[in-house]
Scaffold this active site. Sequence first.
Site, PDB file in Angstrom:
ATOM      1  N   GLU A   1       0.812  -1.221   0.000  1.00 13.08           N
ATOM      2  CA  GLU A   1       0.000   0.000   0.000  1.00 13.08           C
ATOM      3  C   GLU A   1       0.847   1.274   0.000  1.00 13.08           C
ATOM      4  O   GLU A   1       0.806   2.066   0.946  1.00 13.08           O
ATOM      5  CB  GLU A   1      -0.959   0.017   1.196  1.00 13.08           C
ATOM      6  CG  GLU A   1      -1.900  -1.169   1.222  1.00 13.08           C
ATOM      7  CD  GLU A   1      -3.011  -1.039   2.267  1.00 13.08           C
ATOM      8  OE1 GLU A   1      -3.094   0.007   2.931  1.00 13.08           O
ATOM      9  OE2 GLU A   1      -3.809  -1.979   2.384  1.00 13.08           O
TER      10      GLU A   1
ATOM     11  N   GLU B   1      -4.930  -8.731   1.003  1.00 23.06           N
ATOM     12  CA  GLU B   1      -5.552  -8.437   2.299  1.00 23.06           C
ATOM     13  C   GLU B   1      -7.034  -8.247   2.100  1.00 23.06           C
ATOM     14  O   GLU B   1      -7.452  -7.551   1.169  1.00 23.06           O
ATOM     15  CB  GLU B   1      -5.017  -7.132   2.931  1.00 23.06           C
ATOM     16  CG  GLU B   1      -3.643  -7.225   3.510  1.00 23.06           C
ATOM     17  CD  GLU B   1      -3.190  -5.905   4.159  1.00 23.06           C
ATOM     18  OE1 GLU B   1      -4.057  -5.085   4.573  1.00 23.06           O
ATOM     19  OE2 GLU B   1      -1.980  -5.698   4.238  1.00 23.06           O
TER      20      GLU B   1
END
Length: 451
Positions: free
Chosen positions: A167, A360
């Site tokens: 991220e 995720e």
Amino acid sequence: MPRHLPGPSTLAFGVATAAYQIEGATQEDGRGPSIWDTFAARPGTVRDGKDGSVACDSYHRFDEDLDLVSGLGVDWYRFSIAWPRVLPEGAGQVEPRGLDYYDRLVDASLARGLSPMATLYHWDLPQALEDRDGWLNRDTAEAFADYAMVVHERLGDRVQVWSTHNEPWCAAYLGYAAGVHAPGRKEGGAGHRAAHHLLLGHGLAAGRLHEAGVEDLGIVLNLAPFWPETPEAEEVTDGIDAIRNRVWLGPLVDGAYDDGLLAVAPELADPQLVRDGDLEMIRGSADWLGINYYTPFHTTLADPSVARHPELDAYPGAGAVSFVVREPRTDIGWEVDANGLEELLVDTHRRTGLPLLVTENGAAYPDDRTVDGTVDDQDRIGYLRDHIAATDRARAAGADVRAYVVWTLLDNFEWAEGYTKTFGVVHVDAEDQTRTPKASYRWLVDHLAAR
Ligand code: FCB
């Protein structure tokens, strides 16, 4: 054992963690300070005033934790490596005891039949590099590639699936624009500069890792679906979409920042920042893409009489957008809608042609313990069930999704939320570190066995 990237024929399963969120032992075995140690020590940054110095103490309890991973029946363990354990100063002197820890972790995973998926950067930049301007300094990208090679040299005989960043949007924009994550800098357009250097670090590391024989190198993005509520909202939503999604996909797929992005992020047109050859090097550098998905975003045109939505600080230069969050929501306030995941997977596959991994997905819930100490987290079970089904639908629609990885194994240090938001399928007692599998853990065991 499927140590290489899972193939397309079936959906593989895994569970994820991140170093700073679970390891603790931040002062042990020569680890240097990271930006998260520094940031969390500043009053007012973390909701409960806590930090990752103890966390889940997984640095000492990794054997027990890996037993829990293998008990789930998953094939993959996705974990991250703490840069400041390996290079306490960020560059230069290597700390062998830091590498030893990951060496033991990898061996212990393999001994249980688990395939390791290693993330090189999950936000814990060595503080020494931030002291030299962190991700705003081009040298940090070079230092990242050097670090990647040090880790690969030690673990590359046993770890095949690597990702550079987790991220990077959060690292760049929450870290340097909104200032709500480490290093806590609220410098607007600096977020774009950090983003370019993160991409550059990825590209440099990818080039060298590929040269060293890595075939399964990815990057993990928290791409997001944006759903404008009205036709007027569409244009401003384009700017948000550019900063969240296209800033990564453009260089990775086309070797370019697109015009819509440059309109809201003029920093990315600066030839001092984006040098000749940078974008060409980044293009095609990922063998797969990881997608972390939690929630979609409904957008409207902001009403100028209403205070600017604070989340917009993370989208410097983007127009006057407002977010509408519908029910149901998880404990962290994120709307639950599994259709967002299906859409994102189908669209991203179409856009990139790359194999995708859901690296995720999971949910925070209050997780009240019953009198016998168990956690009957039916809400989390529902969330996981619906999102796994959405992943199956995306595959049926032709998206090449190879794996679904649950966030997360253990209740842990949830960044700026401290320990107040729990995402684990295993409850962790903060006092004595006792691990108690929740109902969702048992559900996953049964679900995976049934598949
Ligand atoms: C993601 C992070 C992960 C965790 C989840 C809830 O943004 O990658 O570390 O905090 O959110």
